[in-house]
Scaffold this motif. Structure first.
Motif, mmCIF file in Angstrom:
data_model
loop_
_atom_site.group_PDB
_atom_site.id
_atom_site.type_symbol
_atom_site.label_atom_id
_atom_site.label_comp_id
_atom_site.label_asym_id
_atom_site.label_seq_id
_atom_site.Cartn_x
_atom_site.Cartn_y
_atom_site.Cartn_z
ATOM 1 N N SER A 499 0.988 -1.120 0.274
ATOM 2 C CA SER A 499 0.016 -0.057 0.030
ATOM 3 C C SER A 499 0.840 1.261 -0.041
ATOM 4 C CB SER A 499 -0.896 0.217 1.318
ATOM 5 O OG SER A 499 -0.149 0.318 2.423
ATOM 6 N N GLU A 521 -8.985 0.282 -2.604
ATOM 7 C CA GLU A 521 -8.860 -0.119 -1.349
ATOM 8 C C GLU A 521 -8.302 0.529 -0.739
ATOM 9 O OE1 GLU A 521 -7.217 -4.111 -1.765
ATOM 10 O OE2 GLU A 521 -8.445 -4.784 -3.595
ATOM 11 N N LEU A 523 -7.594 2.028 3.945
ATOM 12 C CA LEU A 523 -7.651 1.637 5.276
ATOM 13 C C LEU A 523 -7.497 2.746 6.142
ATOM 14 C CD1 LEU A 523 -5.811 -1.462 7.139
ATOM 15 C CD2 LEU A 523 -5.108 1.003 7.691
ATOM 16 N N TRP A 583 -8.864 -3.551 5.852
ATOM 17 C CA TRP A 583 -8.796 -3.021 4.341
ATOM 18 C C TRP A 583 -10.470 -3.154 4.007
ATOM 19 C CZ3 TRP A 583 -5.510 -0.256 1.910
ATOM 20 C CH2 TRP A 583 -4.228 -0.273 2.431
#
Length: 672
Positions: A499, A521, A523, A583
């Motif tokens: 990431s 995606e 987080l 996630w």
């Protein structure tokens, strides 16, 4: 000395206070307590001497007492110790130092024995064990110094407070010299290793705090608590023998205060808060509880592990393997990457936090006899928690609310939730065993924790997609983190989990897009004490103008500025958020505005959003740009990811350009 303190340690409060003077103890030449006057007997205990508070350690110093390791203990340590080590560059020698001028751990002798056995069995080093500060007069014969459960001002004599003024001055002069010798030793290229209470040592000596990497700030988890230690860096030679597997055992776990920072040392192992129950006394709001780390000090090397309170850990082969490799790194015989890994691993950071469900028989649900119950629990800081109960009433319009919020405080490893006025008949209780809900006189309902993940998590980009942020679940291919070649801001931080973390402002794609399908995606961090827009705030801007909010909205009653909201325009149909630290996915279909030849709007843009696989926005028309948008309106524009000052991460971003609804600008039939 406090009245009766030694007797109370042995017998509790079942006997009256007894005045015990220092002279009541007899000490033999081996410095063991051999007896106590007034007819009381003590188990013979090895001690170094008197502790720095001027009291005998068994009494008012509240020090743990245990016999040194016996033949069976030594056999267990020997059997558990690895037999193979990294090849030493030359014959090595370490000093294991264990002066405890504060709390004295009962495992000190066991630690010294274990490290001696480790060196001898593997041939990695020879060992000198001492608690005499004078050992620091000359360190030239050693390759590393190991502080094993030292406490207090460990370079002062144990009887410092009993010395006269001249004796104290001499002791302080010696301490100053010993400190300088230790720092010079490590800075010159030698090693310093430290076990457990070594961070509860030398307060006020800032250079020591910087060298070891942090100071003890309490232990919410005691020696009898079951804990799980996760491996955060499975590529390190120090943790390689664990094969990425967590360790679970009973152990006292520390929390740390300044100068501890993840940006200054490489954390190798940490407490797994998904599998370890939260405790009263937790001070860190980020739930960052490191256990093992490495760093450098000048030209030297530093290894620390907080494992080592309980004697049993010194006959644990996995723990001994970590000690062996860590000390060999400190010595200089094992090459280890000490580059800091600033981020806390991506996972739940709180054992209680998450989703709980009661899934009864489908026929009963259909008949309305047993409601389906769904609960979200999340921390709010200072040991406080909130539980959101959904579905208690299968027909909310008939009376009772379908959403009930309860609050509770962690106490004695459990949380008792109670409701506000109007819902006082509803109670919930959380423990490590699960969650139970009671409503009035009804039979308690037991709920189980469910691990919900997005069905599109990790979805691979189609062949015709433009990959904006490449991602692979293969960690070996992510050693340097993903490339940012598709983005303008190169300051964002590529991470080894595949990431990137926001930093240094917003980030825009180099390419501009019109109609698209976008997969990304994201987080958010756990910030229990934060509220509203401070809970992991970021955003996805379509065409640099229309923001889809990114936020930790787990458990909230969603608004248009929460996760999944078209910022201040459209509230999500349902709150599909997962807990922070997990996630999440957005799968977006965006139709760009249709413009006439003069640039005026023929049709406003529309958006459909699936959040974690759940439809939360359905063909929503966006009548205007949202806050912080680029000026004007256009048929194409870049995708922008927002930096709102929170360590939000993104990964696996790709886009498909849609051509099924072509648009050719024409003259505006009704120009202004």
């Amino acid at each position: 000395m406090d009245s009766g303190s030694a007797a109370e340690l042995m017998f509790g409060n079942s006997i009256p206070p007894i005045k015990i003077s220092r002279k009541s103890f007899e000490m033999d030449e081996k410095k063991t307590f051999s007896g106590l006057t007034m007819g009381l007997k003590l188990t013979t205990l090895r001690v170094p001497t008197f502790v720095g508070t001027g009291c005998i350690f068994l009494a008012s110093c509240a020090v743990s007492s245990a016999a040194p390791p016996n033949a069976n203990d030594i056999a267990a340590i020997t059997a558990a110790a690895p037999s193979i080590a990294a090849r030493p560059a030359k014959a090595r020698k370490i000093l294991v130092y264990s002066r405890a001028n504060g709390f004295r751990h009962s495992s000190i002798e066991t630690a010294g024995e274990a490290l001696t056995i480790l060196g001898k069995k593997t041939g990695a080093w020879s060992t000198v064990v001492s608690d005499d500060p004078a050992a620091f007069e000359d360190l030239s014969s050693y390759d590393a110094v190991v502080f094993a459960n030292t406490t207090g001002y460990a370079l002062q004599p144990g009887n410092f407070k009993d010395l006269d003024e001249e004796g104290k001055k001499k002791a302080l002069d010696n301490e100053t010299r010993y400190k300088a010798n230790l720092l010079a030793f490590v800075n010159s290229g030698k090693g310093f290793a430290a076990i457990h209470a070594a961070t509860d040592t030398m307060y006020g000596w800032s250079e020591y705090g910087q060298m070891i990497g942090g100071y003890f700030d309490g232990h919410p988890w005691g020696s009898g608590d079951k804990v799980t230690i996760r491996v955060e860096d499975d590529k390190s030679p120090i943790t390689k023998g664990l094969n990425g597997q967590s360790l679970t055992f009973n152990e006292e776990i520390y929390q740390f205060r300044d100068p501890y920072k993840r940006t200054q040392q490489r954390v190798l192992m940490g407490l797994d808060m998904e599998k370890t129950a939260p405790k009263n006394g937790m001070k860190r709001t980020d739930n960052d509880f490191p256990v093992t780390w490495v760093k450098t000090q000048g030209a030297g090397r530093v290894f620390y592990s907080s494992m080592g309170h309980n004697e049993a850990l010194y006959s644990n082969s996995q723990v001994l393997g970590v000690y062996l490799a860590g000390i060999q790194y400190a010595i200089g015989d094992l090459k280890v990457d000490t580059t800091p890994i600033a981020q806390i691993p991506t996972q739940y950071s709180d054992m209680a936090m998450g989703e709980y469900a009661l899934i009864p028989d489908a026929k009963n649900v259909a008949a309305g006899r047993i409601p389906t119950v769904f609960v979200r629990i999340f921390p709010e800081g200072n040991s406080n928690y909130r539980a959101v109960l959904l579905g208690l009433n299968p027909n909310p319009t008939a009376g009772a609310p379908n959403r009930v919020e309860l609050t509770g405080t962690l106490k004695d490893n459990a949380i008792a939730f109670i409701g506000p006025d109007g819902a006082s008949d509803i109670k919930a209780n959380w423990s490590e065993d699960g969650l139970t809900i009671t409503r009035g006189t009804e039979k308690p309902m037991t709920l189980r924790k469910v691990d919900r993940t997005s069905p599109t998590l990790g979805q691979k980009a189609p062949k015709n997609a433009v990959v904006l942020l490449p991602y692979s679940s293969d960690t070996k291919s992510q050693l340097q983190g993903p490339a940012l070649t598709a983005w303008k801001n190169q300051e964002w931080i590529p991470l080894r989990d595949g990431s990137v973390q926001v930093r240094g402002g917003d980030n825009r794609t180099n390419e501009e897009f019109g109609d698209i399908k976008l997969h990304l995606e994201w987080l958010t961090p756990l910030k229990p004490e934060a509220r509203g827009q401070e809970r992991g705030n970021s955003g996805v801007y379509l065409q640099d103008r229309y923001e889809l909010q990114v936020l930790d909205s787990f458990g909230l009653d969603s608004k248009d500025n929460d996760a999944g909201g078209i910022y201040q325009i459209a509230t999500p149909l349902v709150n599909a958020s997962l807990p922070p630290g997990q996630w999440q996915t957005y799968d977006i279909t965006f139709r760009a505005p249709r413009l006439y030849a003069d640039g005026s709007v023929a049709k406003t843009p529309t958006i459909t959003v699936l959040h974690n696989g759940v439809v939360i926005q359905k063909d929503v028309a966006i009548p205007r740009s949202t806050g912080g948008a680029a000026a004007g309106i256009a048929a194409k524009g870049p995708i922008r990811l927002q930096d709102h000052g929170n360590p939000v991460r993104y990964r696996n971003i790709w886009v498909q350009e849609l051509t099924d609804q072509p648009w050719t600008p024409t003259a505006n039939p009704a120009p202004k």
